[in-house]
Motif scaffolding. Structure first.
Motif, PDB file in Angstrom:
ATOM      1  N   ALA A 188     -14.135  -1.386  13.459  1.00  0.00           N
ATOM      2  CA  ALA A 188     -14.958  -2.380  12.776  1.00  0.00           C
ATOM      3  C   ALA A 188     -14.194  -3.693  12.622  1.00  0.00           C
ATOM      4  O   ALA A 188     -14.727  -4.770  12.912  1.00  0.00           O
ATOM      5  N   LEU A 189     -12.943  -3.604  12.192  1.00  0.00           N
ATOM      6  CA  LEU A 189     -12.117  -4.811  12.049  1.00  0.00           C
ATOM      7  C   LEU A 189     -11.846  -5.464  13.397  1.00  0.00           C
ATOM      8  O   LEU A 189     -11.858  -6.691  13.523  1.00  0.00           O
ATOM      9  N   CYS A 195      -4.018  -6.013   9.323  1.00  0.00           N
ATOM     10  CA  CYS A 195      -4.166  -4.611   9.727  1.00  0.00           C
ATOM     11  C   CYS A 195      -4.585  -4.461  11.192  1.00  0.00           C
ATOM     12  O   CYS A 195      -4.313  -3.427  11.798  1.00  0.00           O
ATOM     13  N   ILE A 196      -5.240  -5.462  11.749  1.00  0.00           N
ATOM     14  CA  ILE A 196      -5.741  -5.335  13.116  1.00  0.00           C
ATOM     15  C   ILE A 196      -5.061  -6.319  14.077  1.00  0.00           C
ATOM     16  O   ILE A 196      -5.142  -6.164  15.290  1.00  0.00           O
ATOM     17  N   HIS A 208      -4.401   4.805   3.781  1.00  0.00           N
ATOM     18  CA  HIS A 208      -4.067   5.823   4.779  1.00  0.00           C
ATOM     19  C   HIS A 208      -4.849   5.655   6.088  1.00  0.00           C
ATOM     20  O   HIS A 208      -4.420   6.135   7.124  1.00  0.00           O
ATOM     21  N   GLU A 209      -5.976   4.948   6.052  1.00  0.00           N
ATOM     22  CA  GLU A 209      -6.778   4.735   7.255  1.00  0.00           C
ATOM     23  C   GLU A 209      -6.273   3.573   8.104  1.00  0.00           C
ATOM     24  O   GLU A 209      -6.636   3.454   9.280  1.00  0.00           O
ATOM     25  N   PHE A 210      -5.435   2.699   7.514  1.00  0.00           N
ATOM     26  CA  PHE A 210      -5.053   1.468   8.176  1.00  0.00           C
ATOM     27  C   PHE A 210      -3.558   1.209   8.235  1.00  0.00           C
ATOM     28  O   PHE A 210      -3.077   0.541   9.149  1.00  0.00           O
ATOM     29  N   LEU A 211      -2.844   1.690   7.244  1.00  0.00           N
ATOM     30  CA  LEU A 211      -1.474   1.232   7.044  1.00  0.00           C
ATOM     31  C   LEU A 211      -0.442   2.338   6.930  1.00  0.00           C
ATOM     32  O   LEU A 211      -0.727   3.425   6.452  1.00  0.00           O
ATOM     33  N   GLU A 212       0.727   1.964   7.327  1.00  0.00           N
ATOM     34  CA  GLU A 212       1.923   2.728   7.047  1.00  0.00           C
ATOM     35  C   GLU A 212       2.811   1.762   6.280  1.00  0.00           C
ATOM     36  O   GLU A 212       3.245   0.738   6.819  1.00  0.00           O
ATOM     37  N   ILE A 213       3.017   2.022   5.005  1.00  0.00           N
ATOM     38  CA  ILE A 213       3.784   1.125   4.147  1.00  0.00           C
ATOM     39  C   ILE A 213       5.269   1.338   4.417  1.00  0.00           C
ATOM     40  O   ILE A 213       5.767   2.470   4.393  1.00  0.00           O
ATOM     41  N   ARG A 257       2.292  -0.973  10.496  1.00  0.00           N
ATOM     42  CA  ARG A 257       3.403  -0.946   9.536  1.00  0.00           C
ATOM     43  C   ARG A 257       3.393  -2.252   8.753  1.00  0.00           C
ATOM     44  O   ARG A 257       3.252  -3.316   9.335  1.00  0.00           O
ATOM     45  N   MET A 258       3.530  -2.113   7.429  1.00  0.00           N
ATOM     46  CA  MET A 258       3.420  -3.292   6.588  1.00  0.00           C
ATOM     47  C   MET A 258       4.273  -3.121   5.340  1.00  0.00           C
ATOM     48  O   MET A 258       4.376  -2.018   4.813  1.00  0.00           O
ATOM     49  N   LYS A 259       4.827  -4.221   4.887  1.00  0.00           N
ATOM     50  CA  LYS A 259       5.573  -4.210   3.635  1.00  0.00           C
ATOM     51  C   LYS A 259       4.595  -4.178   2.469  1.00  0.00           C
ATOM     52  O   LYS A 259       3.518  -4.768   2.527  1.00  0.00           O
ATOM     53  N   GLN A 260       4.974  -3.502   1.414  1.00  0.00           N
ATOM     54  CA  GLN A 260       4.138  -3.304   0.222  1.00  0.00           C
ATOM     55  C   GLN A 260       3.557  -4.621  -0.299  1.00  0.00           C
ATOM     56  O   GLN A 260       2.377  -4.686  -0.637  1.00  0.00           O
ATOM     57  N   GLU A 261       4.360  -5.666  -0.339  1.00  0.00           N
ATOM     58  CA  GLU A 261       3.895  -6.927  -0.939  1.00  0.00           C
ATOM     59  C   GLU A 261       2.758  -7.582  -0.152  1.00  0.00           C
ATOM     60  O   GLU A 261       1.983  -8.364  -0.691  1.00  0.00           O
ATOM     61  N   LEU A 262       2.625  -7.233   1.123  1.00  0.00           N
ATOM     62  CA  LEU A 262       1.537  -7.809   1.922  1.00  0.00           C
ATOM     63  C   LEU A 262       0.166  -7.247   1.562  1.00  0.00           C
ATOM     64  O   LEU A 262      -0.860  -7.791   1.966  1.00  0.00           O
TER      65      LEU A 262
END
Length: 169
Positions: free
Chosen positions: A48-49, A19-20, A161-166, A4-9
């Motif tokens: 990979a990350l 992300c990891i 979509h592979e890493f984040l939920e905004i 989960r991440m804020k858009q600005e990040l």
């Protein structure tokens, strides 16, 4: 398992790390089994990350770079996974550097019977030839790791979509 991440990040220079980071921090100090279990829950890009940052975050000095490369090759048996992960993000220049380092490690630390000599970060202080062979590889690693991180950041922005939920505020 998305972060989960804020858009600005999304504009952060450390996007791929962000992300990891939660996954790696969750297993810090835990057993190899717990780390493997976490790893197996991740998709290919996250794996990979995971391996890249498990290595990269411990390769800040030339001595750490040397020792962690040996550790990833000989003890963890994670070197192939690290290289596969770098190739997932098309890090061809970084792969060349990692393979140069792998060659040095094999020459210096792999014994005739196939076992491995125990490595220490202090090896670079005791072995001038080793130090001189690793120094230019480490400089190239630093340059190419930065480029690799920049390209992974771009990949993540293009494939959120592979890493984040905004987080929507």
């Amino acid at each position: 398992m998305l972060t989960r991440m804020k858009q600005e990040l999304l504009q952060s220079e450390n996007l791929s790390w962000l992300c990891i980071e939660p996954m790696l921090l969750t297993v810090r100090g835990k057993s190899p089994g717990a780390k493997r279990e976490m790893f197996n829950q991740l998709n290919e890009g996250q794996q990979a990350l995971y391996l890249f940052y498990a290595f990269h975050n411990h390769a800040n000095t030339m001595a750490e770079f040397y020792w962690f490369t040996t550790y990833f090759i000989a003890d963890l048996k994670a070197w192939t996974g690290l290289k596969t992960g770098v190739l997932f993000f098309q890090g061809y220049e970084l792969i060349k550097v990692l393979e140069q380092m792998e060659s040095v490690i094999h020459l210096k630390n792999k014994l005739a019977d196939g076992s491995w000599k125990e490595a220490s970060p202090a090896d670079l202080e005791r072995d001038t030839e080793l130090n001189e062979s690793i120094q230019p590889i480490f400089k190239e690693y630093q340059i190419n790791a930065r480029k690799f991180i920049e390209s992974t950041n771009k990949y993540i922005k293009d494939n959120k979509h592979e890493f984040l939920e905004i987080e929507i505020i």
